[in-house]
Motif scaffolding. Structure first.
Motif, PDB file in Angstrom:
ATOM      1  N   THR A 148      -6.619 -10.943  -5.059  1.00  0.00           N
ATOM      2  CA  THR A 148      -5.284 -10.854  -5.667  1.00  0.00           C
ATOM      3  C   THR A 148      -5.339 -10.430  -7.123  1.00  0.00           C
ATOM      4  N   ARG A 149      -6.531 -10.101  -7.585  1.00  0.00           N
ATOM      5  CA  ARG A 149      -6.737  -9.702  -8.989  1.00  0.00           C
ATOM      6  C   ARG A 149      -6.255 -10.807  -9.929  1.00  0.00           C
ATOM      7  N   PHE A 150      -6.618 -12.039  -9.521  1.00  0.00           N
ATOM      8  CA  PHE A 150      -6.345 -13.260 -10.279  1.00  0.00           C
ATOM      9  C   PHE A 150      -4.843 -13.520 -10.471  1.00  0.00           C
ATOM     10  N   ASN A 151      -4.062 -13.123  -9.462  1.00  0.00           N
ATOM     11  CA  ASN A 151      -2.650 -13.494  -9.446  1.00  0.00           C
ATOM     12  C   ASN A 151      -2.562 -14.915  -8.888  1.00  0.00           C
ATOM     13  N   LYS A 152      -2.258 -15.863  -9.749  1.00  0.00           N
ATOM     14  CA  LYS A 152      -2.316 -17.288  -9.361  1.00  0.00           C
ATOM     15  C   LYS A 152      -1.273 -17.643  -8.303  1.00  0.00           C
ATOM     16  N   SER A 153      -0.076 -17.078  -8.423  1.00  0.00           N
ATOM     17  CA  SER A 153       0.985 -17.396  -7.454  1.00  0.00           C
ATOM     18  C   SER A 153       0.587 -16.969  -6.054  1.00  0.00           C
ATOM     19  N   LYS A 154       0.082 -15.723  -5.932  1.00  0.00           N
ATOM     20  CA  LYS A 154      -0.327 -15.216  -4.619  1.00  0.00           C
ATOM     21  C   LYS A 154      -1.502 -16.018  -4.073  1.00  0.00           C
ATOM     22  N   THR A 155      -2.446 -16.322  -4.941  1.00  0.00           N
ATOM     23  CA  THR A 155      -3.621 -17.076  -4.513  1.00  0.00           C
ATOM     24  C   THR A 155      -3.215 -18.438  -3.968  1.00  0.00           C
ATOM     25  N   ALA A 156      -2.318 -19.127  -4.668  1.00  0.00           N
ATOM     26  CA  ALA A 156      -1.871 -20.449  -4.224  1.00  0.00           C
ATOM     27  C   ALA A 156      -1.187 -20.368  -2.874  1.00  0.00           C
ATOM     28  N   LYS A 157      -0.364 -19.330  -2.657  1.00  0.00           N
ATOM     29  CA  LYS A 157       0.344 -19.188  -1.377  1.00  0.00           C
ATOM     30  C   LYS A 157      -0.625 -18.912  -0.231  1.00  0.00           C
ATOM     31  N   ILE A 158      -1.589 -18.027  -0.474  1.00  0.00           N
ATOM     32  CA  ILE A 158      -2.553 -17.689   0.569  1.00  0.00           C
ATOM     33  C   ILE A 158      -3.394 -18.901   0.951  1.00  0.00           C
TER      34      ILE A 158
END
Length: 471
Positions: free
Chosen positions: A443-453
């Motif tokens: 996610t290129r260190f996108n925290k929101s996307k990482t948390a959802k995944i």
């Protein structure tokens, strides 16, 4: 007044749908079987065919193929159970306008019927022969504008597209149905020196076998029964541009020979003609089949496979690029709002959880349809779970919410070895760290996307990142 044939063997359901459509200004004739529907369509002119997939003497898919071969301008909507989703998506590749799932929502049905009837067919004179006619559907086969994406897989694909686009190499795009192979091909065209030329997309799976050669290469008047005028084929029409052959593995062996000759010599000959016509086209082919395996079985020519496969691109399934899910949803929301005159702004948190948990067997095409249906049913600014099909909400994935790397080896010891609870905890933490790190990179260190995944809230993610030194 538009005329509709409804093919449904459930008489009660058929009567309800017929009454509903007639109240909304349509003329509806019903049938319960494939053969009966064929007789009705052969005797009178209709604008739309609505067919259930499961019928007593065949399937809606068989009726679709027959109808499209006989009446190319007829629109077709397939009715399926949600378990038939893969079949429904294949039906769209064969020319169906849309599919809707049971239980049918009346508003969804009406919107789909009206949308299908709004897609008119234009008849235009061929540029090279004013006496012939060319039928072209005013229907976009693209699910949305191309999305580059942030995931590693998406970035790798875009890099390869940028490399191959300026060349004239033939490209073979591989991937499951609905993964956006045509979008990838359009992207190549738009980044090439041929971008000002035509981009012509051909669904080889939807071409009638007896007419495929004529559609691709054209024919002269009198070449066969029904050839009343000269016809310009798609290869000639694509001169100076790009021709996209989707599901190329469906071409017959005879047409494969003609295609191989066109690629090798850059010349074509119309069916029944003697004159050779030079062509200047770039060929991009796509398939979800293993063409090399088919070549070994004698179904697909190996020499043609190698001609088409000068460069290979892989369209990644949606389940493997969920880091890009938000971008796709955003695009489909905008598209659906425009088409349905709605103003839905986004998704509720629990809907996002459903989307990230689901495997998306129909890929982008399925996501697009789900979004469109949900936008239609939503009354507020956000899509809620009650606007989703029950099967989607109740989907039980067989996979962990964590994507275990392919090279990961189980930490469990061989039988007889000692293994303490502390060792197990240490191994688990190491695995968790690797998984979080991998998703962060995707996610290129996108925290929101990482948390959802990873199905955790952002506070938990930040805590674990600090614990493992992943800042």
């Amino acid at each position: 007044m538009a005329r509709i044939v409804l093919v449904e063997d459930d008489l009660t359901f058929s009567r309800i749908v017929k009454t509903f459509l007639e109240k909304n200004g349509f003329t509806v004739q019903t049938s319960t079987k494939v053969k009966e529907a064929q007789t009705i369509l052969g005797n009178e002119k209709f604008d739309l065919l609505i067919a259930d997939f499961r019928l007593p003497d065949g399937t809606g898919m068989e009726l679709l193929q027959w109808a499209k071969g006989k009446f190319p301008q007829l629109q077709v909507i397939l009715i399926t159970n949600y378990s038939d989703i893969r079949i429904a998506i294949k039906a769209m590749k064969l020319g169906a306008f849309e599919y809707i799932t049971k239980p049918i929502n009346p508003d969804e049905l009406l919107a789909t019927v009206r949308e299908s009837l709004a897609q008119k067919v234009q008849v235009q004179p061929s540029p090279s022969d004013q006496s012939s006619e060319k039928i072209e559907y005013i229907k976009s086969t693209s699910p949305s504008p191309y999305v580059i994406g942030d995931s590693l897989e998406a970035q790798k694909l875009e890099k390869h597209i940028q490399l191959v686009a300026p060349t004239d190499l033939s490209v073979l795009v591989l991937g499951e149905t609905g993964t956006g192979k045509e979008l990838i091909s359009k992207r190549i065209h738009e980044l090439s020196g041929r971008k000002n030329g035509p981009f012509i997309a051909i669904d080889c799976g939807a071409l009638p076998k007896e007419l495929a050669g004529s559609e691709l290469f054209g024919h002269v008047k009198g070449a066969f029964t029904g050839a009343l005028d000269n016809k310009t084929g798609h290869f000639e029409s694509a001169s100076g541009g790009t021709i996209f052959l989707d599901e190329v593995g469906n071409l017959s062996y005879d047409v494969q020979i003609q295609l191989l000759r066109a690629i090798q010599e850059r010349k074509i000959r119309k069916i029944g003609g003697n004159k050779e016509i030079e062509i200047d086209v770039r060929i991009i082919a796509a398939t979800n089949e293993n063409l090399l395996s088919q070549a070994g079985d004698g179904i697909f020519r190996e020499d043609l496979y190698h001609r088409l496969n000068e460069f290979t691109l892989h369209a990644t399934p949606l389940r493997n690029r969920k880091a890009d899910l938000e971008q796709f949803v955003k695009g489909f929301l905008a598209e659906s709002n425009q088409r349905l005159s709605k103003s839905v702004q986004g998704l509720q948190t629990d809907v996002w959880e459903v989307f990230y948990h689901y495997d998306w067997p129909g890929n982008l095409r399925e996501l697009r349809n789900i979004i469109k249906r949900a936008v239609l049913l939503s009354q507020g600014n956000l899509i809620e779970t009650d606007a989703l099909p029950a099967e989607l909400v109740n989907f039980q994935s067989h996979e962990s919410p964590f994507q275990v790397p392919a090279d990961y080896h189980s930490p469990l010891p061989a039988r007889g070895n000692s293994f303490s609870a502390g060792d197990y905890k240490s191994q688990f933490q190491e695995q968790e760290k690797e998984l979080i790190q991998k998703v962060l990179q995707d996610t290129r260190f996108n925290k929101s996307k990482t948390a959802k995944i990873l199905k955790m809230d952002r506070k938990t993610l930040y805590s674990k990142m600090e614990k493992y030194g992943l800042e």
